[in-house]
Design a protein around this motif. Structure first.
Motif, PDB file in Angstrom:
ATOM      1  N   VAL A 196      -1.174 -13.989  -7.151  1.00 51.09           N
ATOM      2  CA  VAL A 196      -1.660 -12.624  -7.375  1.00 51.09           C
ATOM      3  C   VAL A 196      -2.949 -12.390  -6.605  1.00 51.09           C
ATOM      4  CG1 VAL A 196      -0.595 -12.525  -9.666  1.00 51.09           C
ATOM      5  CG2 VAL A 196      -2.981 -13.262  -9.440  1.00 51.09           C
ATOM      6  N   ARG A 197      -3.257 -11.117  -6.447  1.00 53.12           N
ATOM      7  CA  ARG A 197      -4.519 -10.735  -5.837  1.00 53.12           C
ATOM      8  C   ARG A 197      -5.599 -10.706  -6.912  1.00 53.12           C
ATOM      9  NH1 ARG A 197      -5.048  -9.110  -0.898  1.00 53.12           N
ATOM     10  NH2 ARG A 197      -3.241  -8.568   0.377  1.00 53.12           N
ATOM     11  N   LEU A 239       0.678  -8.507  -7.366  1.00 55.66           N
ATOM     12  CA  LEU A 239       1.266  -9.651  -6.673  1.00 55.66           C
ATOM     13  C   LEU A 239       0.811  -9.690  -5.217  1.00 55.66           C
ATOM     14  CD1 LEU A 239       4.928  -9.321  -8.006  1.00 55.66           C
ATOM     15  CD2 LEU A 239       3.229 -11.013  -8.721  1.00 55.66           C
ATOM     16  N   ALA A 240       0.574 -10.878  -4.722  1.00 51.45           N
ATOM     17  CA  ALA A 240       0.185 -11.035  -3.317  1.00 51.45           C
ATOM     18  C   ALA A 240       1.408 -10.855  -2.423  1.00 51.45           C
ATOM     19  CB  ALA A 240      -0.422 -12.412  -3.092  1.00 51.45           C
ATOM     20  N   GLY A 241       1.243 -10.088  -1.361  1.00 56.01           N
ATOM     21  CA  GLY A 241       2.330  -9.873  -0.408  1.00 56.01           C
ATOM     22  C   GLY A 241       2.504 -11.062   0.525  1.00 56.01           C
ATOM     23  N   LEU A 242       3.608 -11.061   1.259  1.00 52.11           N
ATOM     24  CA  LEU A 242       3.891 -12.178   2.160  1.00 52.11           C
ATOM     25  C   LEU A 242       2.886 -12.289   3.302  1.00 52.11           C
ATOM     26  CD1 LEU A 242       7.793 -12.127   2.440  1.00 52.11           C
ATOM     27  CD2 LEU A 242       6.334 -13.417   0.895  1.00 52.11           C
ATOM     28  N   TYR A 243       2.362 -11.143   3.757  1.00 48.42           N
ATOM     29  CA  TYR A 243       1.402 -11.191   4.860  1.00 48.42           C
ATOM     30  C   TYR A 243       0.154 -11.975   4.457  1.00 48.42           C
ATOM     31  CZ  TYR A 243       4.196  -7.384   6.854  1.00 48.42           C
ATOM     32  OH  TYR A 243       5.220  -6.618   7.352  1.00 48.42           O
ATOM     33  N   LEU A 266      -6.778 -14.508  -3.205  1.00 49.18           N
ATOM     34  CA  LEU A 266      -5.529 -14.769  -3.926  1.00 49.18           C
ATOM     35  C   LEU A 266      -5.744 -15.874  -4.952  1.00 49.18           C
ATOM     36  CD1 LEU A 266      -3.026 -14.869  -0.894  1.00 49.18           C
ATOM     37  CD2 LEU A 266      -3.942 -12.876  -2.106  1.00 49.18           C
ATOM     38  N   ARG A 267      -4.856 -15.923  -5.940  1.00 46.44           N
ATOM     39  CA  ARG A 267      -4.935 -16.957  -6.970  1.00 46.44           C
ATOM     40  C   ARG A 267      -3.543 -17.209  -7.533  1.00 46.44           C
ATOM     41  NH1 ARG A 267      -9.204 -18.883  -9.771  1.00 46.44           N
ATOM     42  NH2 ARG A 267     -10.546 -17.167  -9.066  1.00 46.44           N
ATOM     43  N   LEU A 282       5.097  -5.754   0.865  1.00 49.03           N
ATOM     44  CA  LEU A 282       3.834  -5.256   0.349  1.00 49.03           C
ATOM     45  C   LEU A 282       3.662  -5.697  -1.095  1.00 49.03           C
ATOM     46  CD1 LEU A 282       3.899  -1.669   1.871  1.00 49.03           C
ATOM     47  CD2 LEU A 282       2.846  -3.733   2.809  1.00 49.03           C
ATOM     48  N   ASP A 283       2.453  -5.454  -1.627  1.00 51.83           N
ATOM     49  CA  ASP A 283       2.145  -5.920  -2.968  1.00 51.83           C
ATOM     50  C   ASP A 283       2.933  -5.173  -4.030  1.00 51.83           C
ATOM     51  OD1 ASP A 283       0.320  -7.555  -1.755  1.00 51.83           O
ATOM     52  OD2 ASP A 283      -1.379  -6.235  -2.095  1.00 51.83           O
TER      53      ASP A 283
END
Length: 255
Positions: A159-160, A27-31, A102-103, A9-10
């Motif tokens: 990151v989100r 932070l962007a999660g793996l999903y 995401l970026r 998760l984030d």
């Protein structure tokens, strides 16, 4: 006892500015990263097939089998070129990342350049080993900052994007007359990319800061902007309102 955070998760990444003001990025999660990669992979395959079809139509008759032999090489060239080009010129995003919100950014919180995009994308073949980004996924789980090997090498994070709305009062600073001054607007438009991002980020996130940190940040920004623009701040404007005025000049004017 509190539960340990799920690494899938984030999480968050904090950046401390020289003025000791902290900004947090999700932070962007793996999903979400896997889904973004899946969309991008479909596009890369489609682009590769389109190029191969074009090669077969133009070279197939004269050089039988030659175009097909280029398939694997062409795929890697398109794959690398797609990621490097879009992340460089689209501020750390690809089509898949854009769709998922995401970026890619540097660990310092600023946008990436060609150097960072090239490093993280050229490392993809290693991250993909042995299949479906197993090496990259494991390194992201163990890194603490969701970084695959390419991100570690380039010093980047995924990151989100935060959906921040432009405040309606961004131009209501008491110095609106300057916005009609072509010299002021021209000087603001000449600000570098990093300066623009710092100004807009500070303006959009200012409500999140404690008052002490907020005053310290805008005091430093106000002084720096006077230096960059080579002009004095109007005496009746506070440092924050001066920065808001600069941000208003950076944004597109609406009729």
């Amino acid at each position: 006892m509190t539960d340990a955070p799920d690494p899938l998760l984030d999480g968050t990444h904090a950046v401390l500015t020289p003025e000791y003001v902290e900004f947090r990025f999700t932070l962007a999660g793996l999903y979400s990263r896997f889904l973004a990669w899946f969309f991008d992979a479909l596009l890369v395959v489609a682009l590769t097939l389109a190029l191969l079809t074009a090669l077969n139509l133009t070279l197939g008759a004269a050089f039988p089998g030659f175009a097909s032999a280029l398939g694997i090489v062409l795929y890697f060239l398109v794959d690398w070129g797609y990621g490097i080009a879009l992340e460089t010129f689209w501020s750390g995003q690809t089509v898949g990342k854009k769709l998922l919100g995401l970026r890619v950014i540097q660990r310092s919180g600023v946008r990436i350049g060609f150097y960072h995009a090239a490093l993280r994308n050229l490392a993809r073949p290693v991250d993909r080993l042995p299949l479906f980004y197993l090496v990259g996924g494991l390194s992201a789980l163990l890194s603490g900052a969701q970084q695959r090997l390419g991100d570690m090498l380039a010093g980047t994070l995924v990151v989100r994007e935060r959906r921040l709305k432009t405040p309606s009062a961004i131009g209501a600073t008491g110095g609106e007359g300057l916005l009609a001054d072509p010299l002021f607007v021209a000087r603001v438009k000449r600000l570098g990319t990093e300066a623009r991002e710092v100004v807009l980020s500070a303006v959009l996130r200012r409500e999140e800061l404690r008052m002490e940190a907020r005053l310290r940040l805008f005091s430093a920004l106000g002084t720096k902007l006077q230096e960059l623009l080579a002009m004095e701040k109007p005496a009746h404007l506070s440092d924050e309102k001066w920065t808001l005025l600069v941000a208003a000049a950076l944004l597109p004017r609406t009729a």
